[in-house]
Design a protein around this motif. Structure first.
Motif, PDB file in Angstrom:
ATOM      1  N   LYS A  26       0.840  -1.215   0.000  1.00  0.00           N
ATOM      2  CA  LYS A  26       0.000   0.000   0.000  1.00  0.00           C
ATOM      3  C   LYS A  26       0.869   1.255   0.000  1.00  0.00           C
ATOM      4  O   LYS A  26       0.608   2.204  -0.744  1.00  0.00           O
ATOM      5  CB  LYS A  26      -0.915   0.012   1.222  1.00  0.00           C
ATOM      6  CG  LYS A  26      -2.026  -0.997   1.191  1.00  0.00           C
ATOM      7  CD  LYS A  26      -2.820  -0.927   2.486  1.00  0.00           C
ATOM      8  CE  LYS A  26      -3.785  -2.078   2.623  1.00  0.00           C
ATOM      9  NZ  LYS A  26      -4.481  -2.070   3.919  1.00  0.00           N
ATOM     10  N   TRP A  27       1.893   1.257   0.867  1.00  0.00           N
ATOM     11  CA  TRP A  27       2.791   2.414   0.937  1.00  0.00           C
ATOM     12  C   TRP A  27       3.522   2.597  -0.388  1.00  0.00           C
ATOM     13  O   TRP A  27       3.653   3.720  -0.888  1.00  0.00           O
ATOM     14  CB  TRP A  27       3.788   2.259   2.091  1.00  0.00           C
ATOM     15  CG  TRP A  27       3.200   2.616   3.410  1.00  0.00           C
ATOM     16  CD1 TRP A  27       2.481   1.797   4.234  1.00  0.00           C
ATOM     17  CD2 TRP A  27       3.251   3.882   4.055  1.00  0.00           C
ATOM     18  NE1 TRP A  27       2.095   2.484   5.354  1.00  0.00           N
ATOM     19  CE2 TRP A  27       2.554   3.767   5.279  1.00  0.00           C
ATOM     20  CE3 TRP A  27       3.823   5.105   3.730  1.00  0.00           C
ATOM     21  CZ2 TRP A  27       2.413   4.823   6.173  1.00  0.00           C
ATOM     22  CZ3 TRP A  27       3.687   6.166   4.622  1.00  0.00           C
ATOM     23  CH2 TRP A  27       2.980   6.021   5.822  1.00  0.00           C
ATOM     24  N   TRP A  30       1.171   4.066  -2.989  1.00  0.00           N
ATOM     25  CA  TRP A  30       0.873   5.472  -2.697  1.00  0.00           C
ATOM     26  C   TRP A  30       2.052   6.358  -3.093  1.00  0.00           C
ATOM     27  O   TRP A  30       1.883   7.362  -3.793  1.00  0.00           O
ATOM     28  CB  TRP A  30       0.520   5.642  -1.222  1.00  0.00           C
ATOM     29  CG  TRP A  30       0.309   7.059  -0.797  1.00  0.00           C
ATOM     30  CD1 TRP A  30      -0.662   7.916  -1.237  1.00  0.00           C
ATOM     31  CD2 TRP A  30       1.090   7.788   0.151  1.00  0.00           C
ATOM     32  NE1 TRP A  30      -0.537   9.139  -0.611  1.00  0.00           N
ATOM     33  CE2 TRP A  30       0.541   9.077   0.241  1.00  0.00           C
ATOM     34  CE3 TRP A  30       2.191   7.478   0.921  1.00  0.00           C
ATOM     35  CZ2 TRP A  30       1.055  10.055   1.080  1.00  0.00           C
ATOM     36  CZ3 TRP A  30       2.710   8.444   1.763  1.00  0.00           C
ATOM     37  CH2 TRP A  30       2.148   9.716   1.836  1.00  0.00           C
ATOM     38  N   GLY A  33       2.470   6.517  -6.812  1.00  0.00           N
ATOM     39  CA  GLY A  33       1.417   7.320  -7.416  1.00  0.00           C
ATOM     40  C   GLY A  33       1.700   8.821  -7.394  1.00  0.00           C
ATOM     41  O   GLY A  33       1.160   9.562  -8.202  1.00  0.00           O
ATOM     42  N   MET A  34       2.568   9.252  -6.465  1.00  0.00           N
ATOM     43  CA  MET A  34       2.930  10.671  -6.397  1.00  0.00           C
ATOM     44  C   MET A  34       4.094  10.992  -7.329  1.00  0.00           C
ATOM     45  O   MET A  34       4.428  12.162  -7.523  1.00  0.00           O
ATOM     46  CB  MET A  34       3.258  11.064  -4.957  1.00  0.00           C
ATOM     47  CG  MET A  34       2.034  11.074  -4.066  1.00  0.00           C
ATOM     48  SD  MET A  34       2.365  11.745  -2.427  1.00  0.00           S
ATOM     49  CE  MET A  34       3.301  10.408  -1.682  1.00  0.00           C
ATOM     50  N   MET A  82      -2.263  15.371  -1.380  1.00  0.00           N
ATOM     51  CA  MET A  82      -1.422  14.200  -1.554  1.00  0.00           C
ATOM     52  C   MET A  82      -1.444  13.328  -0.296  1.00  0.00           C
ATOM     53  O   MET A  82      -1.524  12.103  -0.379  1.00  0.00           O
ATOM     54  CB  MET A  82       0.019  14.628  -1.876  1.00  0.00           C
ATOM     55  CG  MET A  82       0.149  15.322  -3.207  1.00  0.00           C
ATOM     56  SD  MET A  82       1.682  16.265  -3.409  1.00  0.00           S
ATOM     57  CE  MET A  82       2.916  14.996  -3.291  1.00  0.00           C
ATOM     58  N   LYS A  84      -3.732  12.929   1.826  1.00  0.00           N
ATOM     59  CA  LYS A  84      -5.024  12.269   2.062  1.00  0.00           C
ATOM     60  C   LYS A  84      -5.064  10.824   1.589  1.00  0.00           C
ATOM     61  O   LYS A  84      -5.913  10.062   2.013  1.00  0.00           O
ATOM     62  CB  LYS A  84      -6.156  13.071   1.409  1.00  0.00           C
ATOM     63  CG  LYS A  84      -6.479  14.350   2.137  1.00  0.00           C
ATOM     64  CD  LYS A  84      -7.615  15.088   1.443  1.00  0.00           C
ATOM     65  CE  LYS A  84      -7.965  16.373   2.158  1.00  0.00           C
ATOM     66  NZ  LYS A  84      -9.052  17.095   1.460  1.00  0.00           N
ATOM     67  N   GLY A  85      -4.136  10.424   0.731  1.00  0.00           N
ATOM     68  CA  GLY A  85      -4.088   9.046   0.259  1.00  0.00           C
ATOM     69  C   GLY A  85      -3.171   8.150   1.071  1.00  0.00           C
ATOM     70  O   GLY A  85      -3.012   6.977   0.750  1.00  0.00           O
ATOM     71  N   CYS A  86      -2.567   8.680   2.127  1.00  0.00           N
ATOM     72  CA  CYS A  86      -1.576   7.938   2.896  1.00  0.00           C
ATOM     73  C   CYS A  86      -2.187   6.751   3.638  1.00  0.00           C
ATOM     74  O   CYS A  86      -3.199   6.899   4.327  1.00  0.00           O
ATOM     75  CB  CYS A  86      -0.896   8.868   3.902  1.00  0.00           C
ATOM     76  SG  CYS A  86       0.389   8.038   4.843  1.00  0.00           S
ATOM     77  N   PRO A  87      -1.560   5.571   3.526  1.00  0.00           N
ATOM     78  CA  PRO A  87      -2.077   4.389   4.209  1.00  0.00           C
ATOM     79  C   PRO A  87      -2.132   4.502   5.734  1.00  0.00           C
ATOM     80  O   PRO A  87      -2.921   3.819   6.369  1.00  0.00           O
ATOM     81  CB  PRO A  87      -1.095   3.284   3.800  1.00  0.00           C
ATOM     82  CG  PRO A  87      -0.510   3.742   2.524  1.00  0.00           C
ATOM     83  CD  PRO A  87      -0.441   5.241   2.635  1.00  0.00           C
TER      84      PRO A  87
END
Length: 102
Positions: A26-27, A30, A33-34, A82, A84-87
């Protein structure tokens, strides 16, 4: 472009190696994705000590840091989006602050 520090608070250790692998995936997704906005994907941190003029306290106080990342963004609002998507948001929080150029 301004840099922003993501300071992570909270989170939890995985209960199994499989859970750990799933969390790392997940990390990784994320951060990937940035894209190029990620300057330093960071790391979790270990136990901390808080140094004050009156002495040293163990364990980082009331809200200890659990990790960090460094990103670039056009504004603090863009950095917040950005984050807000943090696991870690499943079990903790992300503090966003501009790394001021001196």
């Amino acid at each position: 472009m301004p840099k922003y520090v993501f300071v992570y608070h909270g989170g939890k250790m995985p209960d199994s190696p499989e859970e750990g692998e799933a969390e790392m995936a997940k990390w990784g997704a994320w951060l990937e994705g940035m894209g190029a906005a990620v300057v330093d994907g960071g790391n979790p941190v270990g136990p901390s000590k808080t140094v004050t003029s009156g002495g040293v306290d163990d364990n980082g106080g009331a809200n200890p840091v659990s990790g960090y990342s460094l990103v670039t963004a056009d504004s603090i609002d863009a950095a917040v989006e950005m984050a807000k998507g943090c696991p870690i948001l499943q079990h903790g929080t992300v503090e966003v602050a501009e790394a001021m150029e001196m």
